[in-house]
Enzyme design. Structure first.
Site, PDB file in Angstrom:
ATOM      1  N   PHE A  27      -3.393 121.805  18.748  1.00  0.00           N
ATOM      2  CA  PHE A  27      -2.693 120.777  17.746  1.00  0.00           C
ATOM      3  C   PHE A  27      -1.276 120.475  18.411  1.00  0.00           C
ATOM      4  O   PHE A  27      -0.517 121.413  18.616  1.00  0.00           O
ATOM      5  CB  PHE A  27      -2.589 121.375  16.404  1.00  0.00           C
ATOM      6  CG  PHE A  27      -3.801 121.459  15.759  1.00  0.00           C
ATOM      7  CD1 PHE A  27      -4.430 120.315  15.108  1.00  0.00           C
ATOM      8  CD2 PHE A  27      -4.598 122.621  15.656  1.00  0.00           C
ATOM      9  CE1 PHE A  27      -5.613 120.388  14.344  1.00  0.00           C
ATOM     10  CE2 PHE A  27      -5.835 122.598  15.250  1.00  0.00           C
ATOM     11  CZ  PHE A  27      -6.585 121.615  14.518  1.00  0.00           C
ATOM     12  N   ASP A  28      -0.747 119.240  18.298  1.00  0.00           N
ATOM     13  CA  ASP A  28       0.679 119.126  18.580  1.00  0.00           C
ATOM     14  C   ASP A  28       1.461 119.100  17.317  1.00  0.00           C
ATOM     15  O   ASP A  28       0.853 118.788  16.317  1.00  0.00           O
ATOM     16  CB  ASP A  28       0.859 117.946  19.373  1.00  0.00           C
ATOM     17  CG  ASP A  28       0.787 116.747  18.824  1.00  0.00           C
ATOM     18  OD1 ASP A  28       1.303 115.732  19.538  1.00  0.00           O
ATOM     19  OD2 ASP A  28       0.283 116.784  17.743  1.00  0.00           O
ATOM     20  N   LYS A  29       2.602 119.590  17.311  1.00  0.00           N
ATOM     21  CA  LYS A  29       3.275 119.619  16.180  1.00  0.00           C
ATOM     22  C   LYS A  29       4.319 118.270  16.014  1.00  0.00           C
ATOM     23  O   LYS A  29       5.507 118.371  15.514  1.00  0.00           O
ATOM     24  CB  LYS A  29       4.156 120.806  15.922  1.00  0.00           C
ATOM     25  CG  LYS A  29       3.446 121.903  15.761  1.00  0.00           C
ATOM     26  CD  LYS A  29       2.339 121.721  14.992  1.00  0.00           C
ATOM     27  CE  LYS A  29       2.865 122.196  13.505  1.00  0.00           C
ATOM     28  NZ  LYS A  29       1.885 122.070  12.388  1.00  0.00           N
ATOM     29  N   THR A  30       4.002 117.123  16.728  1.00  0.00           N
ATOM     30  CA  THR A  30       4.917 115.990  16.649  1.00  0.00           C
ATOM     31  C   THR A  30       4.682 115.124  15.165  1.00  0.00           C
ATOM     32  O   THR A  30       5.369 113.969  15.332  1.00  0.00           O
ATOM     33  CB  THR A  30       4.630 115.237  17.791  1.00  0.00           C
ATOM     34  OG1 THR A  30       3.324 114.736  18.034  1.00  0.00           O
ATOM     35  CG2 THR A  30       4.882 116.217  19.099  1.00  0.00           C
TER      36      THR A  30
END
Length: 82
Positions: free
Chosen positions: A4-7
């Site tokens: 998962f990216d946190k952007t």
């Protein structure tokens, strides 16, 4: 494997106000509106969330100054909290 990216691609990328607590005698809507009116003078992420939470009908403020790392102050000119 899951990555998962946190952007904000998979989640909401902005902060939000989830509760307002006030001292006795101060209505939540009035306190939020006054805080939002001040917060709209700042680019800080928390201020932006507060500004959005206040809605579109905000009291007028002037003499607003942002103090780095310490918040925003100003004078309530008209509107709620009269």
């Amino acid at each position: 494997m899951v990555v998962f990216d946190k952007t904000g691609t998979l989640t909401d990328d902005a902060m939000a106000v989830t509760a307002v607590r006030c001292r006795a005698g101060v209505a939540q809507a009035e306190a939020l509106a006054a805080a939002a009116a001040l917060a709209r003078h700042s680019l800080h992420p928390v201020s932006r969330a507060l500004g959005r939470a206040g809605g579109s009908q905000l009291p007028a403020v002037d003499e607003v100054t942002e103090h780095a790392g310490q918040g925003v102050e100003g004078r309530l000119v008209s509107g709620v909290l009269g």
